[in-house]
Design a protein around this motif. Structure first.
Motif, PDB file in Angstrom:
ATOM      1  N   ILE A   1     -51.724  68.967  -8.403  1.00  0.00           N
ATOM      2  CA  ILE A   1     -52.169  70.350  -8.628  1.00  0.00           C
ATOM      3  C   ILE A   1     -52.390  71.064  -7.302  1.00  0.00           C
ATOM      4  O   ILE A   1     -51.995  72.218  -7.120  1.00  0.00           O
ATOM      5  CB  ILE A   1     -53.446  70.357  -9.487  1.00  0.00           C
ATOM      6  N   ALA A   2     -53.048  70.379  -6.363  1.00  0.00           N
ATOM      7  CA  ALA A   2     -53.255  70.974  -5.041  1.00  0.00           C
ATOM      8  C   ALA A   2     -51.921  71.269  -4.361  1.00  0.00           C
ATOM      9  O   ALA A   2     -51.753  72.308  -3.700  1.00  0.00           O
ATOM     10  CB  ALA A   2     -54.099  70.034  -4.179  1.00  0.00           C
ATOM     11  N   LEU A   3     -50.947  70.374  -4.534  1.00  0.00           N
ATOM     12  CA  LEU A   3     -49.624  70.588  -3.948  1.00  0.00           C
ATOM     13  C   LEU A   3     -48.938  71.787  -4.591  1.00  0.00           C
ATOM     14  O   LEU A   3     -48.282  72.590  -3.907  1.00  0.00           O
ATOM     15  CB  LEU A   3     -48.781  69.329  -4.147  1.00  0.00           C
ATOM     16  N   TRP A   4     -49.077  71.927  -5.904  1.00  0.00           N
ATOM     17  CA  TRP A   4     -48.482  73.072  -6.606  1.00  0.00           C
ATOM     18  C   TRP A   4     -49.073  74.389  -6.085  1.00  0.00           C
ATOM     19  O   TRP A   4     -48.340  75.350  -5.845  1.00  0.00           O
ATOM     20  CB  TRP A   4     -48.728  72.931  -8.099  1.00  0.00           C
ATOM     21  N   VAL A   5     -50.383  74.425  -5.918  1.00  0.00           N
ATOM     22  CA  VAL A   5     -51.033  75.644  -5.415  1.00  0.00           C
ATOM     23  C   VAL A   5     -50.514  75.981  -4.029  1.00  0.00           C
ATOM     24  O   VAL A   5     -50.210  77.136  -3.718  1.00  0.00           O
ATOM     25  CB  VAL A   5     -52.560  75.476  -5.422  1.00  0.00           C
ATOM     26  N   PHE A   6     -50.407  74.971  -3.153  1.00  0.00           N
ATOM     27  CA  PHE A   6     -49.915  75.218  -1.799  1.00  0.00           C
ATOM     28  C   PHE A   6     -48.509  75.803  -1.823  1.00  0.00           C
ATOM     29  O   PHE A   6     -48.179  76.696  -1.031  1.00  0.00           O
ATOM     30  CB  PHE A   6     -49.932  73.921  -0.995  1.00  0.00           C
ATOM     31  N   ALA A   7     -47.665  75.309  -2.720  1.00  0.00           N
ATOM     32  CA  ALA A   7     -46.285  75.780  -2.770  1.00  0.00           C
ATOM     33  C   ALA A   7     -46.181  77.220  -3.242  1.00  0.00           C
ATOM     34  O   ALA A   7     -45.160  77.874  -2.993  1.00  0.00           O
ATOM     35  CB  ALA A   7     -45.457  74.872  -3.675  1.00  0.00           C
TER      36      ALA A   7
ATOM     37  N   SER B   1     -36.919  84.588 -14.857  1.00  0.00           N
ATOM     38  CA  SER B   1     -38.068  84.547 -15.765  1.00  0.00           C
ATOM     39  C   SER B   1     -38.210  83.166 -16.391  1.00  0.00           C
ATOM     40  O   SER B   1     -39.315  82.640 -16.543  1.00  0.00           O
ATOM     41  CB  SER B   1     -37.918  85.604 -16.865  1.00  0.00           C
ATOM     42  N   ALA B   2     -37.082  82.567 -16.750  1.00  0.00           N
ATOM     43  CA  ALA B   2     -37.121  81.227 -17.330  1.00  0.00           C
ATOM     44  C   ALA B   2     -37.643  80.210 -16.313  1.00  0.00           C
ATOM     45  O   ALA B   2     -38.408  79.301 -16.663  1.00  0.00           O
ATOM     46  CB  ALA B   2     -35.735  80.823 -17.807  1.00  0.00           C
ATOM     47  N   ALA B   3     -37.246  80.353 -15.043  1.00  0.00           N
ATOM     48  CA  ALA B   3     -37.735  79.438 -14.008  1.00  0.00           C
ATOM     49  C   ALA B   3     -39.234  79.572 -13.825  1.00  0.00           C
ATOM     50  O   ALA B   3     -39.954  78.578 -13.663  1.00  0.00           O
ATOM     51  CB  ALA B   3     -36.999  79.707 -12.697  1.00  0.00           C
ATOM     52  N   VAL B   4     -39.746  80.811 -13.849  1.00  0.00           N
ATOM     53  CA  VAL B   4     -41.190  81.027 -13.736  1.00  0.00           C
ATOM     54  C   VAL B   4     -41.916  80.401 -14.925  1.00  0.00           C
ATOM     55  O   VAL B   4     -42.957  79.741 -14.767  1.00  0.00           O
ATOM     56  CB  VAL B   4     -41.490  82.533 -13.634  1.00  0.00           C
ATOM     57  N   MET B   5     -41.375  80.598 -16.118  1.00  0.00           N
ATOM     58  CA  MET B   5     -41.992  80.033 -17.312  1.00  0.00           C
ATOM     59  C   MET B   5     -42.030  78.505 -17.237  1.00  0.00           C
ATOM     60  O   MET B   5     -43.053  77.871 -17.545  1.00  0.00           O
ATOM     61  CB  MET B   5     -41.210  80.480 -18.543  1.00  0.00           C
ATOM     62  N   LEU B   6     -40.935  77.896 -16.807  1.00  0.00           N
ATOM     63  CA  LEU B   6     -40.884  76.439 -16.704  1.00  0.00           C
ATOM     64  C   LEU B   6     -41.831  75.921 -15.622  1.00  0.00           C
ATOM     65  O   LEU B   6     -42.460  74.870 -15.781  1.00  0.00           O
ATOM     66  CB  LEU B   6     -39.449  75.993 -16.403  1.00  0.00           C
ATOM     67  N   ASN B   7     -41.939  76.663 -14.531  1.00  0.00           N
ATOM     68  CA  ASN B   7     -42.875  76.295 -13.471  1.00  0.00           C
ATOM     69  C   ASN B   7     -44.302  76.284 -13.999  1.00  0.00           C
ATOM     70  O   ASN B   7     -45.083  75.352 -13.737  1.00  0.00           O
ATOM     71  CB  ASN B   7     -42.740  77.267 -12.299  1.00  0.00           C
ATOM     72  N   LEU B   8     -44.653  77.303 -14.762  1.00  0.00           N
ATOM     73  CA  LEU B   8     -45.997  77.373 -15.330  1.00  0.00           C
ATOM     74  C   LEU B   8     -46.216  76.261 -16.355  1.00  0.00           C
ATOM     75  O   LEU B   8     -47.309  75.685 -16.435  1.00  0.00           O
ATOM     76  CB  LEU B   8     -46.220  78.741 -15.965  1.00  0.00           C
TER      77      LEU B   8
ATOM     78  N   LEU C   1     -53.787  80.788 -11.475  1.00  0.00           N
ATOM     79  CA  LEU C   1     -52.934  81.955 -11.235  1.00  0.00           C
ATOM     80  C   LEU C   1     -53.697  83.063 -10.522  1.00  0.00           C
ATOM     81  O   LEU C   1     -53.156  83.728  -9.625  1.00  0.00           O
ATOM     82  CB  LEU C   1     -52.374  82.468 -12.557  1.00  0.00           C
ATOM     83  N   CYS C   2     -54.954  83.267 -10.892  1.00  0.00           N
ATOM     84  CA  CYS C   2     -55.771  84.277 -10.210  1.00  0.00           C
ATOM     85  C   CYS C   2     -55.992  83.900  -8.751  1.00  0.00           C
ATOM     86  O   CYS C   2     -55.915  84.757  -7.858  1.00  0.00           O
ATOM     87  CB  CYS C   2     -57.105  84.443 -10.926  1.00  0.00           C
ATOM     88  N   ALA C   3     -56.254  82.619  -8.505  1.00  0.00           N
ATOM     89  CA  ALA C   3     -56.460  82.166  -7.129  1.00  0.00           C
ATOM     90  C   ALA C   3     -55.188  82.329  -6.302  1.00  0.00           C
ATOM     91  O   ALA C   3     -55.230  82.787  -5.149  1.00  0.00           O
ATOM     92  CB  ALA C   3     -56.920  80.709  -7.122  1.00  0.00           C
ATOM     93  N   VAL C   4     -54.036  81.972  -6.890  1.00  0.00           N
ATOM     94  CA  VAL C   4     -52.768  82.126  -6.182  1.00  0.00           C
ATOM     95  C   VAL C   4     -52.477  83.600  -5.913  1.00  0.00           C
ATOM     96  O   VAL C   4     -52.044  83.976  -4.818  1.00  0.00           O
ATOM     97  CB  VAL C   4     -51.633  81.481  -6.999  1.00  0.00           C
TER      98      VAL C   4
ATOM     99  N   GLN D   1     -41.032  76.136   0.574  1.00  0.00           N
ATOM    100  CA  GLN D   1     -39.864  75.998  -0.293  1.00  0.00           C
ATOM    101  C   GLN D   1     -39.564  74.524  -0.556  1.00  0.00           C
ATOM    102  O   GLN D   1     -39.216  74.143  -1.681  1.00  0.00           O
ATOM    103  CB  GLN D   1     -38.653  76.674   0.330  1.00  0.00           C
ATOM    104  N   THR D   2     -39.706  73.685   0.460  1.00  0.00           N
ATOM    105  CA  THR D   2     -39.470  72.255   0.278  1.00  0.00           C
ATOM    106  C   THR D   2     -40.468  71.660  -0.712  1.00  0.00           C
ATOM    107  O   THR D   2     -40.097  70.867  -1.594  1.00  0.00           O
ATOM    108  CB  THR D   2     -39.571  71.522   1.624  1.00  0.00           C
ATOM    109  N   VAL D   3     -41.751  72.044  -0.575  1.00  0.00           N
ATOM    110  CA  VAL D   3     -42.775  71.534  -1.490  1.00  0.00           C
ATOM    111  C   VAL D   3     -42.490  71.978  -2.919  1.00  0.00           C
ATOM    112  O   VAL D   3     -42.627  71.201  -3.871  1.00  0.00           O
ATOM    113  CB  VAL D   3     -44.165  72.006  -1.038  1.00  0.00           C
ATOM    114  N   ALA D   4     -42.080  73.250  -3.081  1.00  0.00           N
ATOM    115  CA  ALA D   4     -41.767  73.747  -4.423  1.00  0.00           C
ATOM    116  C   ALA D   4     -40.607  72.987  -5.049  1.00  0.00           C
ATOM    117  O   ALA D   4     -40.583  72.750  -6.266  1.00  0.00           O
ATOM    118  CB  ALA D   4     -41.446  75.243  -4.358  1.00  0.00           C
ATOM    119  N   LEU D   5     -39.647  72.564  -4.241  1.00  0.00           N
ATOM    120  CA  LEU D   5     -38.507  71.827  -4.765  1.00  0.00           C
ATOM    121  C   LEU D   5     -38.839  70.363  -5.029  1.00  0.00           C
ATOM    122  O   LEU D   5     -38.278  69.743  -5.949  1.00  0.00           O
ATOM    123  CB  LEU D   5     -37.333  71.914  -3.778  1.00  0.00           C
ATOM    124  N   VAL D   6     -39.756  69.795  -4.250  1.00  0.00           N
ATOM    125  CA  VAL D   6     -40.108  68.382  -4.402  1.00  0.00           C
ATOM    126  C   VAL D   6     -41.101  68.169  -5.540  1.00  0.00           C
ATOM    127  O   VAL D   6     -41.105  67.104  -6.174  1.00  0.00           O
ATOM    128  CB  VAL D   6     -40.686  67.842  -3.074  1.00  0.00           C
TER     129      VAL D   6
END
Length: 367
Positions: free
Chosen positions: A173-179, A214-221, A246-249, A342-347
């Motif tokens: 979760i912390a990694l997701w927030v950082f990305a 939009s689909a990528a954002v939905m899947l990410n969430l 989401l508010c914090a990001v 970008q690397t973190v988001a992909l990993v």
């Protein structure tokens, strides 16, 4: 008084693996430092420079306050994590000394390795500011470690929300927030914003809206939401947790955009594709509250696989350098930060898949 309170409540606090999450975060943060210090990892050559010459060189050569601030802040979390881990086993003095030595060793290795990268500059002032940041983080760690709110209340809140273990999931979760906090990325997106396409006062090109984004954002969430559904003791808190994250990001993106981006680019990270994806993802996540654990795992597997398919083979990801004209300055730190996020988001989906595979049989397993 603090010691008496801790002894009175020690029996009430469950036996939680306090340091495992910190170890995961420390290992991840060391990888972050290595990435930012050595990227782009190309054109290695021996430039004939000596590390001793770097150490004895005059200070303040072509150096700015921004460089010093970035170096201090970059190593502050390292000292904090090292101090917290060591303080669980050692006294205050040894914790500070060993954390300081660890930060100095890592910084020295990075500065030495930069001697073989023509695109990087090794500096003794970098080493000093990095050590200073490590010292500040270590002192902060030993000052908060014995506090009641940190040693007891924070652990109790974590146990009430997530139960035993789940350290690797919390690290994810912390990694997701950082990305997601990079202001040059759309909200929950993975494609860098293009200044040419988004420039103001020009008519937008036809068919700007992209349903696949939009689909990528939905899947990410949904990846984040399904992970929270597996981690939280009360699954009904998952939607609230996603909204809070989401508010914090969003707040972090706004502050970072105000500090780093040109004024006209302040809200480029918030686009219509992202808003539709977030709304759709929240609705699907609310419906997923009715699923059994097997169904939640299936949702997580599907979200990861579909997200990887979209981001790697369908959507066109821009290079990190394409976002640099949006910034007020062109320091190399920002280019490295763009590439790192970008690397973190992909990993992240691959790490989540590994976590799902490990927990494929039992709910309460913890890595």
């Amino acid at each position: 008084m603090i010691e008496v309170f801790e002894r009175q409540h020690a029996a009430e606090l469950p036996d939680l693996p306090h340091t495992r999450l910190r170890l995961y975060l420390l290992a991840t943060y060391i990888l972050f430092i290595v990435y930012v210090s050595l990227s782009p990892f190309s054109h290695w050559k021996d430039l004939g420079l000596s590390f001793h010459d770097v150490l004895v060189a005059p200070l303040l050569q072509t150096y700015t306050w921004f460089d010093a601030l970035v170096n201090v802040l970059a190593y502050l979390p390292l000292g904090l994590l090292l101090g917290l881990i060591l303080r669980a086993y050692l006294g205050t003095g040894w914790s500070v000394v060993l954390a300081l030595l660890g930060g100095a060793a890592l910084s020295s290795m990075m500065e030495f390795t930069q001697l073989f990268l023509p695109s990087r500059t090794s500096s003794n002032l970098d080493l000093l500011t990095n050590v200073g940041g490590t010292l500040g983080g270590a002192l902060l760690a030993v000052s908060i470690a014995p506090r009641i709110w940190f040693a007891y209340h924070l652990a109790r809140v974590r146990y009430s929300l997530f139960g035993h273990g789940n350290d690797f999931g919390l690290a994810l979760i912390a990694l997701w927030v950082f990305a997601q906090i990079n202001p040059s990325l759309p909200m929950l997106g993975n494609v860098f914003i293009s200044q040419v396409v988004r420039k103001p006062f020009l008519p937008p090109p036809p068919d700007v809206f992209n349903w696949l984004e939009s689909a990528a954002v939905m899947l990410n969430l949904l990846m984040l939401g399904s992970l929270l559904l597996m981690l939280l003791r009360e699954r009904r808190h998952a939607v609230i947790g996603v909204v809070l994250l989401l508010c914090a990001v969003s707040l972090t993106k706004f502050v970072a955009a105000a500090a780093l981006l040109k004024s006209w680019a302040l809200f480029l990270w918030l686009n219509s594709e992202a808003m539709l994806g977030i709304a759709s993802g929240l609705l699907l996540l609310a419906a997923a509250l009715l699923l059994p654990l097997r169904g939640v795992r299936g949702l997580a597997w599907f979200s990861c696989a579909a997200y990887l398919l979209l981001t790697h083979w369908v959507l066109d990801d821009s290079a990190p350098s394409s976002a640099m004209p949006l910034y007020q300055w062109r320091y190399l730190h920002l280019l490295n930060y763009n590439g790192l996020t970008q690397t973190v988001a992909l990993v992240f989906p691959f790490l989540l898949l590994a976590y799902l595979w490990h927990r494929r049989n039992e709910q309460d397993d913890a890595i």
